[in-house]
Design an enzyme around this catalytic site. Structure first.
Site, PDB file in Angstrom:
ATOM      1  N   SER A 183       0.592  -1.445   0.338  1.00 24.73           N
ATOM      2  CA  SER A 183      -0.256   0.211   0.088  1.00 24.73           C
ATOM      3  C   SER A 183       1.290   0.936  -0.027  1.00 24.73           C
ATOM      4  O   SER A 183       1.839   1.238   0.638  1.00 24.73           O
ATOM      5  CB  SER A 183      -1.000  -0.047   1.142  1.00 24.73           C
ATOM      6  N   ASP A 184       0.390   2.105  -0.618  1.00 29.94           N
ATOM      7  CA  ASP A 184       0.920   3.711  -0.429  1.00 29.94           C
ATOM      8  C   ASP A 184       0.807   4.285   1.097  1.00 29.94           C
ATOM      9  O   ASP A 184      -0.429   3.378   1.643  1.00 29.94           O
ATOM     10  CB  ASP A 184       0.029   4.867  -1.435  1.00 29.94           C
ATOM     11  N   TRP A 185       1.806   4.935   1.456  1.00 29.61           N
ATOM     12  CA  TRP A 185       1.373   5.456   3.112  1.00 29.61           C
ATOM     13  C   TRP A 185       0.131   6.358   3.407  1.00 29.61           C
ATOM     14  O   TRP A 185      -0.209   7.108   3.030  1.00 29.61           O
ATOM     15  CB  TRP A 185       2.043   6.148   3.396  1.00 29.61           C
TER      16      TRP A 185
END
Length: 891
Positions: free
Chosen positions: A310-312
């Site tokens: 996942s992106d942050w």
């Protein structure tokens, strides 16, 4: 409430989390919140996006396949390792430890029992972020302008070596999303080009370089991540917008496959170890829990064997994202420094109660470890030797709470001789757009006047603005998480002054764009060659620079650059313009002035900026770069734009990609709009002639759709179902506040989960087939990394003769374009290129292969690639609108 979401502990305490704070927005069924799923869009619709478009579900999440080409040994090693792990150790691999939890921008838990240190995830696409003694490379968009595969690879390898030298495991790049749908897009500079073929070559060569250096590459941001506005709810709220969910990029199946997915297929075929899912929604389903895109297309159709990260803070659910194909959550906490996690404890409980099957967690761990072993990493990697949160030698190991003061930085110099490569790329990426009467190259000019803030330094230093969040001085790097700290920045002024002094040239410079009277007095003198430096900046949405919230508000030059050029060229008959920018700018008002004798685009060149442009201006490098995007006469001429205001009340903004595949030069061709400078255009200090086009058909095997079924989902090792075995270890275990763990705080699941519905039957909450580990049918378009192997069969070879008809040695970039022939196809699409070094009078042969995929269209009914019966024509020339050679393909 979904019981098996469970709820995370406040790490290191016995307190349970408030259930409402972690409720999942639901499984991926393509729904708006609080509405009923009404089914997928008509798959026969060949094009067109719709407001509120849905993403149909696809389950189960495909598991790794042993024996896949390029992954054979990695699979065996991963199986041997994962088979030794406990359930909590597997979950430790999948879950980040929390924002600022350890030294890197993202880390997962370690496995001390087996001597396995934490994986380190670190930006960026241009260098190692948040450290020192590292290089700053040219941006992806800039190196794409070289049209040079060798330089793309060399840059990737050098960046990989620097990350490796710092102890990084996963380099968070390269970028194919955004691809650059709209030129105003804030992060277009991190990627390569709005052309999918050029971006595909760029991302593949970069991945090969990074991973050959022993670091896992992470291709991002998957997918439809084409603007900064509204990508995150909290970020939008900070700018005063009231939206319930992130923006939805709405696009049809054909557009997805033929444009946005194309370079990700190349990334998978290149063996990329990791892919980062994006913040935005796609057809109203979040990218990190979109089962259609993760399960169906990425892992099944493209045969991706690595792990999805996942992106942050892009994860919005627990079980939902796990079953939809997410393999690692970053940075681990639901909100930075909250101590709460959708996974960690929650994922442990979800496996124990059967909501997430054991094989799914095993597959997560397998994918992570296979990527790890694939790039040559071992169980004895050296420690991380830097800290993202401080440049001090000593500091807290856990920056979020200031705990465990110790040495955290060793200031390891990883730069090597990379400055030479960066200088070479900067020069070979500079596009010569105009050169009247051989104004360039310069040869000991009598008097040089340098004008413009972009020629000089940031008075606060090259790193004076956090994450480069300002536009002061020359633009060597744009802003956001895709940045790194400059070791130094060679300004154009410093390099040009050194050249002038060596030549005995009179040299004076003015960095104030608004010092009008002083500028006029300088450039009006006799025998002056005026070089005007201007720029246009952009970056990531969490930073606002001069009212630009990541994305550019317009396509004009910053700091009144256009007025500066018009003023200087009205006073000086020999005005040269150098543009540093993150994409095209509008040059309509001044580019054809007879006093503007030369124009160069130098992109975002990195630390050697001044040296690189000096090399080109003085002929040490004969330019051959090509513009990786189109320069249009107006903003409206591009046919696409960003969504700057919500259009769905307080619901998720709807960004309908109505243009389909027609972006950049494809749009200009369709609208019959003449660009100022077309895609692929670039001049040289010499001239070239094209002739002798030969197209040869290759006896390729017939395309065979993939058939059959997978094996059943494997499991590795066994685990106890007794909750007592998953409690926090003994009192001597160092519980760190805000740190994310996989352990439970109670043997009572209702207490551990803080969920009153925990005892309900979990299956009632799950989509059909979500936990089905039985053999699954193979997709006809799948079968190997990148898709069906038959897509990569060569059907034709194309050759042409290129002669240097000038008097100087130079390089030329012949380009192959293809007309697919259908009424809904672009006029031409790029399908090949090379960069050739040619001596005066010499003739060399340009050669390119056309693969089946190059000639195919996506059929949304058959769900496969097909070569249509429409007449197809090959074109070869120096740009997308200068194609002197053509030949129709034989059937």
């Amino acid at each position: 409430m979904l019981s098996a979401i469970a709820f995370s502990l406040l790490a290191g305490t016995a307190a349970a989390v408030t259930p409402a704070s972690l409720q999942s927005p639901g499984f991926d069924t393509g729904i708006f919140p609080n509405t009923t799923y009404s089914g997928a869009i008509d798959p026969s619709a060949a094009a067109g996006a719709k407001f509120g478009q849905k993403s149909d579900p696809f389950y189960p999440s495909p598991w790794m396949t042993p024996g896949v080409m390029g992954w054979e040994d990695a699979y065996i090693k991963a199986k041997a390792f994962v088979s030794q792990l406990t359930l909590t150790e597997k979950i430790n691999l999948t879950t980040g430890v929390g924002w600022e939890g350890e030294q890197c921008v993202g880390q997962v838990g370690s496995i001390p029992r087996l001597g396995f240190r934490s994986l380190c995830m670190q930006d960026s696409p241009v260098g190692v972020r948040d450290t020192d003694f590292n290089s700053v490379f040219s941006s992806g968009q800039t190196v794409a302008a070289t049209f040079d595969r060798q330089l793309l690879y060399a840059r990737g390898y050098a960046m990989g070596r620097e990350h490796k030298g710092k102890g990084v495991t996963v380099q968070l790049g390269p970028v194919a999303g955004p691809i650059g749908r709209s030129p105003e897009g804030g992060r277009n500079w991190e990627g390569f080009s709005p052309d999918p073929y050029l971006t595909g070559v760029g991302i593949a060569e970069t991945i090969k370089g990074i991973q050959d250096a022993g670091v896992i590459a992470c291709a991002k941001h998957y997918i439809g991540n084409e603007q900064e506005h509204f990508r995150q709810v909290g970020e939008a709220e900070g700018y005063g917008w009231n939206i319930s969910d992130a923006i939805s990029s709405n696009l049809d199946d054909v557009t997805l496959h033929e444009l946005y997915l194309w370079p990700f297929a190349d990334a998978v075929r290149a063996g990329v170890g990791s892919i980062m899912c994006s913040y935005n929604q796609i057809n109203n389903s979040y990218g990190c829990q979109n089962s259609k895109l993760l399960n169906n297309i990425l892992k099944d159709e493209l045969g991706f064997q690595g792990f999805v990260m996942s992106d942050w803070q892009a994860q919005h659910s627990g079980v939902s994202s796990a079953l939809a194909g997410l393999d690692m959550t970053m940075p681990g906490d639901t909100v930075f420094n909250s101590g709460l996690s959708f996974w960690g404890t929650n994922l442990t409980l979800a496996v124990l109660n059967g909501t997430v099957p054991a094989w799914r967690v095993d597959d997560m761990a397998m994918r992570i470890m296979a990527a790890y072993f694939k790039v040559g990493l071992t169980l004895h990697e050296p420690p991380i030797n830097f800290d993202s949160w401080t440049l001090d030698t000593y500091g807290p190991l856990h920056a979020s709470i200031g705990a465990n003061i110790q040495q955290v930085n060793w200031h390891v110099d990883v730069r090597g001789d990379h400055a030479n490569l960066i200088r070479e790329i900067g020069g070979k990426a500079t596009v010569l757009l105009k050169n009247v009467n051989n104004t360039l190259p310069l040869s000991k000019p009598k008097f040089v006047a340098i004008i413009g803030e972009d020629a000089g330094p940031n008075l606060a230093g090259p790193n004076g603005c956090s994450d480069r969040g300002c536009d002061n001085g020359t633009l060597g790097m744009a802003w956001g998480s895709g940045t790194a700290n400059f070791p130094y920045l060679i300004t154009p002024d410093s390099a040009l002054q050194a050249q002038a002094i060596a030549d005995g040239t009179i040299y004076q410079s003015i960095f104030d764009n608004y010092a009008t009277s002083s500028i006029q007095a300088l450039v009006s003198q006799a025998d002056v060659t005026a070089i005007v430096f201007v720029n246009a900046d952009s970056g990531e949405g969490y930073i606002n620079v001069d009212g630009n919230e990541g994305d550019r508000n317009n396509l004009t030059l910053w700091h009144s650059g256009d007025d500066l050029i018009k003023n200087v060229s009205s006073w000086c008959s020999n005005t040269i313009v150098v543009i540093h920018s993150t994409g095209p700018t509008l040059v309509t008002d001044w580019y054809d002035s007879e006093n503007v004798t030369a124009i160069l685009w130098a992109g975002v060149p990195g630390q050697e900026s001044g040296n690189s442009i000096t090399d080109v201006l003085y002929g040490k490098v004969n330019p051959a770069a090509r513009t990786p995007f189109t320069w249009g006469p107006t903003r409206e001429s591009y046919g696409t734009d960003l969504l700057y205001e919500p259009n769905n009340g307080n619901g998720p903004p709807q960004n309908d990609f109505l243009e389909g595949v027609f972006i950049d030069y494809r749009s200009f061709d369709k609208q019959n709009i003449k660009p100022i400078y077309e895609f692929g255009f670039g001049l040289s200090y010499t001239t070239f002639e094209y002739s002798n086009l030969v197209v040869t058909q290759v006896n390729a095997p017939k395309y065979t759709p993939t058939r059959g079924k997978t094996a059943a989902a494997p499991t590795f090792g066994s685990f106890s179902t007794n909750l007592k075995d998953y409690l926090f270890p003994s009192d001597s275990f160092p519980h760190i506040w805000q740190y994310i763990y996989p352990y439970l705080n109670s043997t009572d699941p209702n207490v551990a989960s803080a969920d009153p519905d925990y005892g309900e039957k979990p299956s009632q909450f799950l989509p059909p087939n979500a936990t089905d580990g039985s053999p699954q049918p193979l997709l006809r378009a799948g079968g190997a990394p990148g898709g069906n192997p038959g897509l990569y069969d060569v059907l034709y070879t194309v050759t042409a003769s290129i002669k240097n008809s000038g008097s100087l040695p130079g390089e030329e970039v012949p380009q192959l374009y293809l007309s697919l022939g259908g009424p809904d196809d672009p006029k031409v699409v790029l399908r090949g290129f090379d960069r050739l070094s040619i001596q005066p009078g010499q003739t060399v042969t340009f050669s390119a292969d056309l693969q089946r995929r190059d000639l195919s269209n996506w059929d949304p009914v058959a769900q496969d690639w097909v070569v249509t019966s429409h007449t197809k024509t090959v074109y070869v020339g120096p740009s997308s609108r200068n194609l002197p050679l053509s030949q129709t393909l034989s059937n």
